[in-house]
Scaffold this motif. Structure first.
Motif, mmCIF file in Angstrom:
data_model
loop_
_atom_site.group_PDB
_atom_site.id
_atom_site.type_symbol
_atom_site.label_atom_id
_atom_site.label_comp_id
_atom_site.label_asym_id
_atom_site.label_seq_id
_atom_site.Cartn_x
_atom_site.Cartn_y
_atom_site.Cartn_z
ATOM 1 N N GLY A 210 -4.046 22.347 5.112
ATOM 2 C CA GLY A 210 -3.644 21.255 4.244
ATOM 3 C C GLY A 210 -4.706 20.183 4.120
ATOM 4 O O GLY A 210 -5.780 20.247 4.727
ATOM 5 N N LEU A 211 -4.372 19.184 3.328
ATOM 6 C CA LEU A 211 -5.221 18.022 3.098
ATOM 7 C C LEU A 211 -4.331 16.790 3.119
ATOM 8 O O LEU A 211 -3.250 16.790 2.525
ATOM 9 C CB LEU A 211 -5.943 18.135 1.752
ATOM 10 C CG LEU A 211 -7.077 17.135 1.490
ATOM 11 C CD1 LEU A 211 -8.258 17.429 2.412
ATOM 12 C CD2 LEU A 211 -7.525 17.223 0.025
ATOM 13 N N GLU A 212 -4.800 15.728 3.805
ATOM 14 C CA GLU A 212 -3.972 14.536 3.982
ATOM 15 C C GLU A 212 -4.790 13.268 3.752
ATOM 16 O O GLU A 212 -5.924 13.147 4.218
ATOM 17 C CB GLU A 212 -3.380 14.521 5.391
ATOM 18 C CG GLU A 212 -2.439 13.352 5.665
ATOM 19 C CD GLU A 212 -1.790 13.466 7.029
ATOM 20 O OE1 GLU A 212 -0.621 13.900 7.106
ATOM 21 O OE2 GLU A 212 -2.475 13.150 8.032
ATOM 22 N N TYR A 213 -4.183 12.324 3.033
ATOM 23 C CA TYR A 213 -4.766 10.993 2.826
ATOM 24 C C TYR A 213 -3.920 9.962 3.561
ATOM 25 O O TYR A 213 -2.680 10.010 3.507
ATOM 26 C CB TYR A 213 -4.811 10.635 1.344
ATOM 27 C CG TYR A 213 -4.978 9.141 1.119
ATOM 28 C CD1 TYR A 213 -6.226 8.537 1.240
ATOM 29 C CD2 TYR A 213 -3.876 8.331 0.843
ATOM 30 C CE1 TYR A 213 -6.369 7.165 1.076
ATOM 31 C CE2 TYR A 213 -4.014 6.968 0.674
ATOM 32 C CZ TYR A 213 -5.263 6.387 0.791
ATOM 33 O OH TYR A 213 -5.398 5.034 0.634
ATOM 34 N N LEU A 214 -4.583 9.006 4.254
ATOM 35 C CA LEU A 214 -3.876 7.922 4.924
ATOM 36 C C LEU A 214 -4.582 6.598 4.660
ATOM 37 O O LEU A 214 -5.815 6.529 4.653
ATOM 38 C CB LEU A 214 -3.819 8.147 6.440
ATOM 39 C CG LEU A 214 -2.909 9.245 6.989
ATOM 40 C CD1 LEU A 214 -3.054 9.332 8.495
ATOM 41 C CD2 LEU A 214 -1.458 9.008 6.591
ATOM 42 N N TYR A 215 -3.784 5.564 4.450
ATOM 43 C CA TYR A 215 -4.270 4.193 4.474
ATOM 44 C C TYR A 215 -3.778 3.583 5.779
ATOM 45 O O TYR A 215 -2.575 3.574 6.059
ATOM 46 C CB TYR A 215 -3.728 3.394 3.292
ATOM 47 C CG TYR A 215 -4.020 1.907 3.390
ATOM 48 C CD1 TYR A 215 -5.278 1.406 3.090
ATOM 49 C CD2 TYR A 215 -3.028 1.022 3.804
ATOM 50 C CE1 TYR A 215 -5.548 0.056 3.192
ATOM 51 C CE2 TYR A 215 -3.288 -0.338 3.908
ATOM 52 C CZ TYR A 215 -4.554 -0.812 3.600
ATOM 53 O OH TYR A 215 -4.821 -2.153 3.708
ATOM 54 N N THR A 216 -4.707 3.088 6.594
ATOM 55 C CA THR A 216 -4.365 2.585 7.922
ATOM 56 C C THR A 216 -4.723 1.114 8.028
ATOM 57 O O THR A 216 -5.843 0.707 7.695
ATOM 58 C CB THR A 216 -5.108 3.381 9.014
ATOM 59 O OG1 THR A 216 -4.804 4.774 8.865
ATOM 60 C CG2 THR A 216 -4.683 2.918 10.398
ATOM 61 N N ASP A 217 -3.783 0.309 8.502
ATOM 62 C CA ASP A 217 -3.981 -1.118 8.729
ATOM 63 C C ASP A 217 -3.685 -1.399 10.196
ATOM 64 O O ASP A 217 -2.543 -1.267 10.640
ATOM 65 C CB ASP A 217 -3.049 -1.927 7.820
ATOM 66 C CG ASP A 217 -3.303 -3.428 7.898
ATOM 67 O OD1 ASP A 217 -3.837 -3.889 8.924
ATOM 68 O OD2 ASP A 217 -2.955 -4.130 6.936
ATOM 69 N N LEU A 218 -4.712 -1.783 10.953
ATOM 70 C CA LEU A 218 -4.581 -2.020 12.381
ATOM 71 C C LEU A 218 -4.449 -3.500 12.723
ATOM 72 O O LEU A 218 -4.674 -3.908 13.855
ATOM 73 C CB LEU A 218 -5.784 -1.426 13.120
ATOM 74 C CG LEU A 218 -5.886 0.096 13.058
ATOM 75 C CD1 LEU A 218 -7.228 0.557 13.595
ATOM 76 C CD2 LEU A 218 -4.745 0.741 13.830
ATOM 77 N N GLY A 219 -4.112 -4.299 11.748
ATOM 78 C CA GLY A 219 -3.938 -5.715 12.012
ATOM 79 C C GLY A 219 -5.215 -6.497 11.777
ATOM 80 O O GLY A 219 -6.042 -6.147 10.937
ATOM 81 N N GLU A 220 -5.407 -7.545 12.551
ATOM 82 C CA GLU A 220 -6.524 -8.468 12.337
ATOM 83 C C GLU A 220 -7.384 -8.579 13.584
ATOM 84 O O GLU A 220 -6.894 -8.512 14.708
ATOM 85 C CB GLU A 220 -5.989 -9.851 11.957
ATOM 86 C CG GLU A 220 -7.068 -10.841 11.554
ATOM 87 C CD GLU A 220 -6.498 -12.171 11.111
ATOM 88 O OE1 GLU A 220 -6.232 -13.012 11.999
ATOM 89 O OE2 GLU A 220 -6.305 -12.355 9.890
#
Length: 261
Positions: A210-220
């Motif tokens: 498969g193929l996967e896209y992620l947007y990741t936000d780890l805070g500040e």
């Protein structure tokens, strides 16, 4: 008596061909051709595997300050390798698939932010380095399966090990000869969220790609540097610099999984 026997023989010879002509034998029907049933793929079950790809578009925040003579910039690693392993479970209900997945990845992502302050002989450079050592996620999945092909959306918790380090030394003397003690404070959240989607294809009942896209936000993440006049020095006023930036990035990864179903 002889006449009766002759009549009986004649009647038998006359009737036998007629009976023979009326008997019809139907040939048995030909056997139906064997048709192999199409395979029915099932997505339910535990799976483990690995993934690898690229993480990109992670910008660090440049320093700002409340003093004059300040200039700064940043040097980001805008893209880098990301890869690791995953474990998950899917449950199929008709064409709909729900599940959960956890992964852990090494990520080659770092940023360097620096600035200069004037001295009597030129400038002195200060700054900070930021590096993400690893990142992991624990996510829910919801998908739609079409035989061996499945598309899905996913989202959940993201966490990371992030290192912030200050560069520039513990003292500073400006162009007027004012001496300062320099101290730095670093802080980062390390925990955030990840959302995205992807698709999987069953090569066999037990192997998928498969193929996967992620947007990741780890805070500040933040770095604060304070300049305090040295006691008994020539004077000068305290001042500070600070850098705040969001730890966000995009990733695209290819996956391979073995499914125990």
């Amino acid at each position: 008596m002889k006449r009766f026997a002759l009549l009986l023989a004649s009647a038998t010879a006359f009737v036998s061909p007629a009976l023979a002509a009326d008997v019809i034998y139907d040939e048995p029907p030909a056997p139906a051709p064997m048709v192999e049933a199409a395979p029915q793929y099932n997505w339910s079950g535990l799976y483990v595997g690995g993934q690898a790809g690229v993480a990109f578009n992670r910008d660090s925040g440049a320093f700002s300050s409340d003093t004059t003579g300040f200039s700064g910039g940043n040097d980001d690693s805008n893209s880098g390798f990301i890869g690791g392993g995953h474990i998950g479970y899917d449950y199929q209900m008709g064409n709909f698939v729900i599940g959960a997945v956890a992964d852990l990845n090494y990520i080659d992502a770092e940023a360097n932010t620096s600035y200069t302050l004037p001295t009597a002989t030129g400038t002195q450079t200060f700054g900070a380095d930021q590096e993400i050592n690893y990142v992991g996620t624990v996510r829910a999945k919801a998908g739609y399966a079409m035989d061996r092909f499945m598309v899905y959306a996913t989202g959940g918790l993201a966490y990371a090990d992030i290192e912030n380090s200050y560069n520039g030394g513990g003292t500073y003397t400006d162009g007027l000869g004012n001496a300062y003690d320099v101290s730095a404070r670093t802080d980062n959240d390390d925990i955030g969220y990840a959302v995205g989607g992807g698709f999987d294809v069953l090569a066999t009942q037990n192997v998928s790609f498969g193929l996967e896209y992620l947007y990741t936000d780890l805070g500040e993440s933040s770095v604060d540097v304070d300049y305090t006049p040295v006691a008994g020095g020539l004077g000068g006023a305290s001042f500070s610099t600070d850098s705040n930036n969001d730890l966000t990035y995009h990733s695209v990864m290819a996956k391979a999984s073995y499914r125990f179903n």
